[in-house]
Design a protein around this motif. Structure first.
Motif, PDB file in Angstrom:
ATOM      1  N   ALA A  26       0.840  -1.199   0.000  1.00  0.00           N
ATOM      2  CA  ALA A  26       0.000   0.000   0.000  1.00  0.00           C
ATOM      3  C   ALA A  26       0.877   1.252   0.000  1.00  0.00           C
ATOM      4  O   ALA A  26       0.595   2.216  -0.707  1.00  0.00           O
ATOM      5  CB  ALA A  26      -0.942  -0.005   1.207  1.00  0.00           C
ATOM      6  N   GLY A  27       1.949   1.228   0.771  1.00  0.00           N
ATOM      7  CA  GLY A  27       2.853   2.370   0.802  1.00  0.00           C
ATOM      8  C   GLY A  27       3.548   2.592  -0.525  1.00  0.00           C
ATOM      9  O   GLY A  27       3.687   3.723  -0.995  1.00  0.00           O
ATOM     10  N   GLU A  28       3.966   1.513  -1.154  1.00  0.00           N
ATOM     11  CA  GLU A  28       4.616   1.627  -2.463  1.00  0.00           C
ATOM     12  C   GLU A  28       3.623   2.111  -3.517  1.00  0.00           C
ATOM     13  O   GLU A  28       3.971   2.949  -4.359  1.00  0.00           O
ATOM     14  CB  GLU A  28       5.216   0.283  -2.869  1.00  0.00           C
ATOM     15  N   GLU A  29       2.421   1.610  -3.464  1.00  0.00           N
ATOM     16  CA  GLU A  29       1.387   2.051  -4.410  1.00  0.00           C
ATOM     17  C   GLU A  29       1.035   3.508  -4.176  1.00  0.00           C
ATOM     18  O   GLU A  29       0.849   4.280  -5.118  1.00  0.00           O
ATOM     19  CB  GLU A  29       0.139   1.165  -4.294  1.00  0.00           C
ATOM     20  N   TRP A  30       0.971   3.924  -2.912  1.00  0.00           N
ATOM     21  CA  TRP A  30       0.678   5.318  -2.578  1.00  0.00           C
ATOM     22  C   TRP A  30       1.788   6.223  -3.109  1.00  0.00           C
ATOM     23  O   TRP A  30       1.514   7.277  -3.687  1.00  0.00           O
ATOM     24  CB  TRP A  30       0.526   5.447  -1.059  1.00  0.00           C
ATOM     25  N   ASP A  31       3.044   5.800  -2.947  1.00  0.00           N
ATOM     26  CA  ASP A  31       4.177   6.569  -3.479  1.00  0.00           C
ATOM     27  C   ASP A  31       4.091   6.673  -5.004  1.00  0.00           C
ATOM     28  O   ASP A  31       4.337   7.733  -5.578  1.00  0.00           O
ATOM     29  CB  ASP A  31       5.515   5.926  -3.090  1.00  0.00           C
ATOM     30  N   ARG A  32       3.742   5.569  -5.658  1.00  0.00           N
ATOM     31  CA  ARG A  32       3.622   5.566  -7.116  1.00  0.00           C
ATOM     32  C   ARG A  32       2.525   6.520  -7.563  1.00  0.00           C
ATOM     33  O   ARG A  32       2.696   7.292  -8.511  1.00  0.00           O
ATOM     34  CB  ARG A  32       3.341   4.148  -7.628  1.00  0.00           C
ATOM     35  N   GLN A  33       1.396   6.488  -6.867  1.00  0.00           N
ATOM     36  CA  GLN A  33       0.293   7.371  -7.217  1.00  0.00           C
ATOM     37  C   GLN A  33       0.676   8.836  -7.017  1.00  0.00           C
ATOM     38  O   GLN A  33       0.330   9.677  -7.847  1.00  0.00           O
ATOM     39  CB  GLN A  33      -0.955   7.024  -6.403  1.00  0.00           C
ATOM     40  N   ASN A  34       1.402   9.140  -5.958  1.00  0.00           N
ATOM     41  CA  ASN A  34       1.810  10.524  -5.731  1.00  0.00           C
ATOM     42  C   ASN A  34       2.792  11.008  -6.794  1.00  0.00           C
ATOM     43  O   ASN A  34       2.730  12.172  -7.209  1.00  0.00           O
ATOM     44  CB  ASN A  34       2.386  10.692  -4.321  1.00  0.00           C
ATOM     45  N   ALA A  35       3.661  10.140  -7.260  1.00  0.00           N
ATOM     46  CA  ALA A  35       4.561  10.506  -8.356  1.00  0.00           C
ATOM     47  C   ALA A  35       3.760  10.767  -9.635  1.00  0.00           C
ATOM     48  O   ALA A  35       4.054  11.713 -10.385  1.00  0.00           O
ATOM     49  CB  ALA A  35       5.589   9.402  -8.580  1.00  0.00           C
ATOM     50  N   ILE A  50      -6.532  14.789 -10.351  1.00  0.00           N
ATOM     51  CA  ILE A  50      -7.559  14.736  -9.301  1.00  0.00           C
ATOM     52  C   ILE A  50      -8.069  13.311  -9.126  1.00  0.00           C
ATOM     53  O   ILE A  50      -8.244  12.834  -8.000  1.00  0.00           O
ATOM     54  CB  ILE A  50      -8.698  15.729  -9.600  1.00  0.00           C
ATOM     55  N   LYS A  51      -8.277  12.612 -10.228  1.00  0.00           N
ATOM     56  CA  LYS A  51      -8.748  11.218 -10.148  1.00  0.00           C
ATOM     57  C   LYS A  51      -7.738  10.344  -9.401  1.00  0.00           C
ATOM     58  O   LYS A  51      -8.107   9.539  -8.540  1.00  0.00           O
ATOM     59  CB  LYS A  51      -8.998  10.661 -11.546  1.00  0.00           C
ATOM     60  N   VAL A  52      -6.465  10.505  -9.729  1.00  0.00           N
ATOM     61  CA  VAL A  52      -5.428   9.706  -9.067  1.00  0.00           C
ATOM     62  C   VAL A  52      -5.305  10.130  -7.602  1.00  0.00           C
ATOM     63  O   VAL A  52      -5.118   9.289  -6.718  1.00  0.00           O
ATOM     64  CB  VAL A  52      -4.079   9.834  -9.806  1.00  0.00           C
ATOM     65  N   ALA A  53      -5.450  11.430  -7.334  1.00  0.00           N
ATOM     66  CA  ALA A  53      -5.362  11.924  -5.953  1.00  0.00           C
ATOM     67  C   ALA A  53      -6.494  11.352  -5.095  1.00  0.00           C
ATOM     68  O   ALA A  53      -6.283  11.042  -3.919  1.00  0.00           O
ATOM     69  CB  ALA A  53      -5.384  13.446  -5.933  1.00  0.00           C
ATOM     70  N   LYS A  54      -7.676  11.219  -5.667  1.00  0.00           N
ATOM     71  CA  LYS A  54      -8.789  10.597  -4.931  1.00  0.00           C
ATOM     72  C   LYS A  54      -8.470   9.145  -4.613  1.00  0.00           C
ATOM     73  O   LYS A  54      -8.747   8.661  -3.511  1.00  0.00           O
ATOM     74  CB  LYS A  54     -10.082  10.699  -5.736  1.00  0.00           C
ATOM     75  N   SER A  55      -7.863   8.463  -5.568  1.00  0.00           N
ATOM     76  CA  SER A  55      -7.474   7.066  -5.347  1.00  0.00           C
ATOM     77  C   SER A  55      -6.401   6.970  -4.267  1.00  0.00           C
ATOM     78  O   SER A  55      -6.462   6.088  -3.401  1.00  0.00           O
ATOM     79  CB  SER A  55      -6.962   6.469  -6.662  1.00  0.00           C
ATOM     80  N   ALA A  56      -5.433   7.868  -4.291  1.00  0.00           N
ATOM     81  CA  ALA A  56      -4.373   7.877  -3.268  1.00  0.00           C
ATOM     82  C   ALA A  56      -4.959   8.158  -1.891  1.00  0.00           C
ATOM     83  O   ALA A  56      -4.533   7.571  -0.896  1.00  0.00           O
ATOM     84  CB  ALA A  56      -3.306   8.915  -3.626  1.00  0.00           C
ATOM     85  N   LEU A  57      -5.937   9.056  -1.833  1.00  0.00           N
ATOM     86  CA  LEU A  57      -6.593   9.365  -0.563  1.00  0.00           C
ATOM     87  C   LEU A  57      -7.325   8.136  -0.035  1.00  0.00           C
ATOM     88  O   LEU A  57      -7.216   7.802   1.146  1.00  0.00           O
ATOM     89  CB  LEU A  57      -7.560  10.536  -0.741  1.00  0.00           C
ATOM     90  N   ASP A  58      -8.048   7.452  -0.906  1.00  0.00           N
ATOM     91  CA  ASP A  58      -8.759   6.235  -0.492  1.00  0.00           C
ATOM     92  C   ASP A  58      -7.790   5.162  -0.013  1.00  0.00           C
ATOM     93  O   ASP A  58      -8.031   4.494   0.997  1.00  0.00           O
ATOM     94  CB  ASP A  58      -9.610   5.690  -1.645  1.00  0.00           C
ATOM     95  N   LEU A  59      -6.691   5.002  -0.736  1.00  0.00           N
ATOM     96  CA  LEU A  59      -5.690   4.008  -0.364  1.00  0.00           C
ATOM     97  C   LEU A  59      -5.078   4.335   0.994  1.00  0.00           C
ATOM     98  O   LEU A  59      -4.934   3.464   1.851  1.00  0.00           O
ATOM     99  CB  LEU A  59      -4.593   3.933  -1.429  1.00  0.00           C
TER     100      LEU A  59
END
Length: 96
Positions: A26-35, A50-59
């Protein structure tokens, strides 16, 4: 020790490893999404960011809960993207 006891012990010892692996993923995926959010923002693709940021927030919420700095950072990123997109009401609702 019987077979059932050995299997139970095996799973008890294995569960924390699986949980740690899931948290790390989850942490690695969150880092990937933030990049990806950063890249999309720099490319001017704010709606996609914004779409990816919503996904990162949910994660982040699912992985670490709402009292964690990663969740708060995700919330801030989403609010800033809405602000950048001149969606001030949406941004304000996220900051309050």
């Amino acid at each position: 020790m019987n077979l059932f006891s050995l299997l139970a012990l095996f799973f008890i010892l294995l569960l924390p490893i699986n949980s740690l692996t899931a948290a790390q993923w989850a942490g690695e995926e969150w880092d990937r999404q933030n990049a990806e959010i950063d890249l999309l923002h720099r490319e001017g693709k704010i709606e996609d960011a914004i779409k990816v940021a919503k996904s990162a927030l949910d994660l982040a919420e699912e992985a670490v809960g709402t009292d964690n700095r990663d969740y708060l950072r995700s919330l801030e990123n989403l609010g800033l993207l809405h602000q950048f997109n001149q969606e001030y009401g949406v941004a304000e609702s996220l900051f309050n």
